[in-house]
Design a protein around this motif. Structure first.
Motif, PDB file in Angstrom:
ATOM      1  N   VAL A 259       8.746  -2.507 -11.001  1.00  0.00           N
ATOM      2  CA  VAL A 259       8.050  -3.028 -12.300  1.00  0.00           C
ATOM      3  C   VAL A 259       9.176  -2.531 -13.310  1.00  0.00           C
ATOM      4  O   VAL A 259       9.499  -3.255 -14.299  1.00  0.00           O
ATOM      5  N   ASP A 260       9.772  -1.475 -13.337  1.00  0.00           N
ATOM      6  CA  ASP A 260      10.620  -0.929 -14.454  1.00  0.00           C
ATOM      7  C   ASP A 260      11.821  -1.603 -14.684  1.00  0.00           C
ATOM      8  O   ASP A 260      12.499  -1.649 -15.608  1.00  0.00           O
ATOM      9  N   ASN A 261      12.238  -2.090 -13.407  1.00  0.00           N
ATOM     10  CA  ASN A 261      13.793  -2.880 -13.477  1.00  0.00           C
ATOM     11  C   ASN A 261      13.540  -4.232 -13.110  1.00  0.00           C
ATOM     12  O   ASN A 261      14.713  -4.702 -12.748  1.00  0.00           O
ATOM     13  N   PHE A 262      12.494  -4.861 -13.216  1.00  0.00           N
ATOM     14  CA  PHE A 262      12.156  -6.268 -12.997  1.00  0.00           C
ATOM     15  C   PHE A 262      13.449  -7.270 -13.838  1.00  0.00           C
ATOM     16  O   PHE A 262      13.830  -8.198 -13.084  1.00  0.00           O
ATOM     17  N   PRO A 263      13.612  -6.655 -14.862  1.00  0.00           N
ATOM     18  CA  PRO A 263      14.795  -7.674 -15.481  1.00  0.00           C
ATOM     19  C   PRO A 263      16.029  -7.715 -14.845  1.00  0.00           C
ATOM     20  O   PRO A 263      16.616  -8.758 -14.998  1.00  0.00           O
ATOM     21  N   ILE A 264      16.515  -6.721 -14.179  1.00  0.00           N
ATOM     22  CA  ILE A 264      17.550  -6.449 -13.474  1.00  0.00           C
ATOM     23  C   ILE A 264      17.320  -7.695 -12.284  1.00  0.00           C
ATOM     24  O   ILE A 264      18.489  -8.362 -11.918  1.00  0.00           O
ATOM     25  N   VAL A 265      16.397  -7.765 -11.576  1.00  0.00           N
ATOM     26  CA  VAL A 265      16.133  -8.571 -10.536  1.00  0.00           C
ATOM     27  C   VAL A 265      16.091 -10.053 -11.031  1.00  0.00           C
ATOM     28  O   VAL A 265      16.861 -10.917 -10.299  1.00  0.00           O
ATOM     29  N   ASP A 266      15.566 -10.320 -12.034  1.00  0.00           N
ATOM     30  CA  ASP A 266      15.360 -11.509 -12.741  1.00  0.00           C
ATOM     31  C   ASP A 266      16.882 -12.084 -13.046  1.00  0.00           C
ATOM     32  O   ASP A 266      17.399 -13.219 -12.722  1.00  0.00           O
ATOM     33  N   GLU A 267      17.641 -11.289 -13.442  1.00  0.00           N
ATOM     34  CA  GLU A 267      19.176 -11.486 -13.787  1.00  0.00           C
ATOM     35  C   GLU A 267      19.983 -11.991 -12.574  1.00  0.00           C
ATOM     36  O   GLU A 267      20.701 -12.724 -12.541  1.00  0.00           O
ATOM     37  N   GLN A 268      19.675 -11.074 -11.294  1.00  0.00           N
ATOM     38  CA  GLN A 268      20.109 -11.534  -9.775  1.00  0.00           C
ATOM     39  C   GLN A 268      19.775 -13.022  -9.882  1.00  0.00           C
ATOM     40  O   GLN A 268      20.914 -13.700  -9.142  1.00  0.00           O
ATOM     41  N   LEU A 269      18.724 -13.331  -9.800  1.00  0.00           N
ATOM     42  CA  LEU A 269      18.163 -14.634  -9.382  1.00  0.00           C
ATOM     43  C   LEU A 269      18.784 -15.538 -10.231  1.00  0.00           C
ATOM     44  O   LEU A 269      19.214 -16.637  -9.726  1.00  0.00           O
ATOM     45  N   ARG A 270      19.030 -15.480 -11.725  1.00  0.00           N
ATOM     46  CA  ARG A 270      19.771 -16.425 -12.313  1.00  0.00           C
ATOM     47  C   ARG A 270      21.240 -16.466 -12.039  1.00  0.00           C
ATOM     48  O   ARG A 270      21.976 -17.795 -11.734  1.00  0.00           O
ATOM     49  N   GLU A 271      21.931 -15.360 -11.413  1.00  0.00           N
ATOM     50  CA  GLU A 271      23.295 -15.384 -11.360  1.00  0.00           C
ATOM     51  C   GLU A 271      23.431 -16.244 -10.237  1.00  0.00           C
ATOM     52  O   GLU A 271      24.363 -16.902  -9.758  1.00  0.00           O
ATOM     53  N   ILE A 272      22.576 -16.009  -8.986  1.00  0.00           N
ATOM     54  CA  ILE A 272      22.802 -16.564  -7.836  1.00  0.00           C
ATOM     55  C   ILE A 272      22.521 -18.199  -8.001  1.00  0.00           C
ATOM     56  O   ILE A 272      23.160 -18.875  -7.386  1.00  0.00           O
ATOM     57  N   ARG A 273      21.630 -18.686  -8.705  1.00  0.00           N
ATOM     58  CA  ARG A 273      21.514 -20.072  -9.191  1.00  0.00           C
ATOM     59  C   ARG A 273      22.587 -20.600  -9.813  1.00  0.00           C
ATOM     60  O   ARG A 273      23.095 -21.723  -9.572  1.00  0.00           O
ATOM     61  N   ASP A 274      23.404 -19.934 -10.549  1.00  0.00           N
ATOM     62  CA  ASP A 274      24.472 -20.313 -11.367  1.00  0.00           C
ATOM     63  C   ASP A 274      25.854 -20.194 -10.842  1.00  0.00           C
ATOM     64  O   ASP A 274      26.828 -21.031 -10.941  1.00  0.00           O
ATOM     65  N   ASP A 275      25.890 -19.269  -9.791  1.00  0.00           N
ATOM     66  CA  ASP A 275      27.308 -18.954  -9.188  1.00  0.00           C
ATOM     67  C   ASP A 275      27.465 -19.361  -7.903  1.00  0.00           C
ATOM     68  O   ASP A 275      28.381 -19.242  -7.078  1.00  0.00           O
ATOM     69  N   LEU A 276      26.372 -20.337  -7.263  1.00  0.00           N
ATOM     70  CA  LEU A 276      26.658 -20.883  -6.176  1.00  0.00           C
ATOM     71  C   LEU A 276      26.461 -22.501  -5.954  1.00  0.00           C
ATOM     72  O   LEU A 276      25.277 -22.921  -5.463  1.00  0.00           O
ATOM     73  N   PRO A 277      27.316 -23.060  -6.317  1.00  0.00           N
ATOM     74  CA  PRO A 277      27.270 -24.774  -6.434  1.00  0.00           C
ATOM     75  C   PRO A 277      27.165 -25.240  -5.128  1.00  0.00           C
ATOM     76  O   PRO A 277      27.511 -24.517  -3.942  1.00  0.00           O
TER      77      PRO A 277
END
Length: 325
Positions: free
Chosen positions: A97-115
């Motif tokens: 719960v406390d670190n969910f923004p970090i998790v959300d960032e990972q999900l965005r980076e995976i979407r952006d960095d894996l054409p």
């Protein structure tokens, strides 16, 4: 087992294949290795892995990543609501719960960095529990499993170099190590979060049952047999059994028959309440450490200089450097 048995693959796709030793849904965790043992394992892995004739013949990873994001958001909302309601949660749940923004960032980076085209060109494994997925994902899976999701640049570098002593990786694969680690850390956190939420729901159910059973003491002895019949018809998970035992252990078995029933049921399964409580506490402690490692590794991976890493493990760069020396 029949060869046409249909089961889900380790990353959620549907295909016909024999169930592998990897338990679907279990956290990605195995024996934790030293750096030297990681190097030995990399040699074995490189010798054992085979790739398909065409990299385009494989499974897509994006649907699983999207589903992982959906499950993690649901888990976060459930646990955040528990905190809002002033309910007790585990340290692992607090980390999520406390670190969910970090998790959300990972999900965005995976979407952006894996054409999609880049992913399609990565060499795919021909067999094993990750058949159809990129070879580099198999290497990263081994690293995550044998480090308890703890990212350390030097141990990763040595494992990748050791792997290439047997089988070289393409430049594309070396650059894909970062995204592969992100994918698997998210995958592991999804599996852990599901267990956290399931365990919490099981404990809540056990609390409700314990409240009911303790209340039955005031309603007369005729309620006992009916309650035991209902208990016998229900399957309780280990977290529920532990919570029920902890709530009832101070009750008199003669007054609250469920205490004796629980002890007898555990004995029939070859264990005891004390052993079950100890095992659950150990599993809880292990989960707390793994969730902390996952979150910390996500943060470190985002800060790390991957260009320098790729240069340090690239065999092509090593050859060019040797020629220019």
């Amino acid at each position: 087992m029949r060869s046409n048995q249909r089961i889900p693959d380790p990353l959620g796709g549907k295909r016909k294949r024999i169930r592998t030793p990897v338990e679907i849904g279990e956290p990605i965790l195995s024996d934790v290795f030293s750096v030297e043992r990681l190097e030995q394992h990399a040699h074995t892995l490189a010798a054992a892995q085979t790739i398909t004739a065409s990299p385009r013949h494989g499974h897509r990873i994006q649907p699983r990543v999207a589903d992982n994001g959906r499950v993690l958001v649901q888990s976060y909302r459930s646990l955040a609501q528990a905190i809002k309601d002033e309910r007790a949660i585990t340290p692992a749940a607090e980390w999520l719960v406390d670190n969910f923004p970090i998790v959300d960032e990972q999900l965005r980076e995976i979407r952006d960095d894996l054409p999609r085209q880049y992913y399609r060109e990565l060499p795919k494994l021909a067999e094993g529990h990750l058949a159809g997925y990129p070879r580099v994902l198999g290497l990263s899976w081994a690293y995550i499993a044998h480090t308890d999701s703890r990212f350390d640049p030097e141990s990763l570098r040595r494992m990748v170099l050791a792997y290439q002593e047997v089988e070289p990786l393409t430049i594309g694969e070396l650059w894909a190590i970062a995204i592969s680690l992100r994918i698997l850390l998210v995958e592991n956190l999804r599996r852990l979060s599901e267990e956290i939420v399931r365990s919490r729901e099981a404990r809540l159910m056990a609390d409700e049952l314990a409240d009911e059973l303790i209340g039955l003491r005031r309603e007369g002895p005729d309620d006992g047999p009916a309650t035991l019949r209902r208990l016998s018809r229900t399957k309780y998970s280990a977290p529920a059994q532990v919570q029920l035992f902890q709530r009832l252990r101070d009750q008199d078995p003669e007054v609250t028959p469920a205490v004796r029933w629980l002890q007898e049921r555990l004995a029939s399964e070859g264990t005891s309440a004390e052993e079950l409580v100890s095992a659950q506490h150990q599993r809880q402690a292990t989960m707390n450490v793994t969730v902390r490692n996952v979150i910390t590794s996500m943060r470190l991976i985002s800060w790390f200089d991957w260009a320098e890493f790729v240069e340090s493990v690239s065999r092509v760069d090593a050859v060019l450097s040797a020629r220019s020396a």
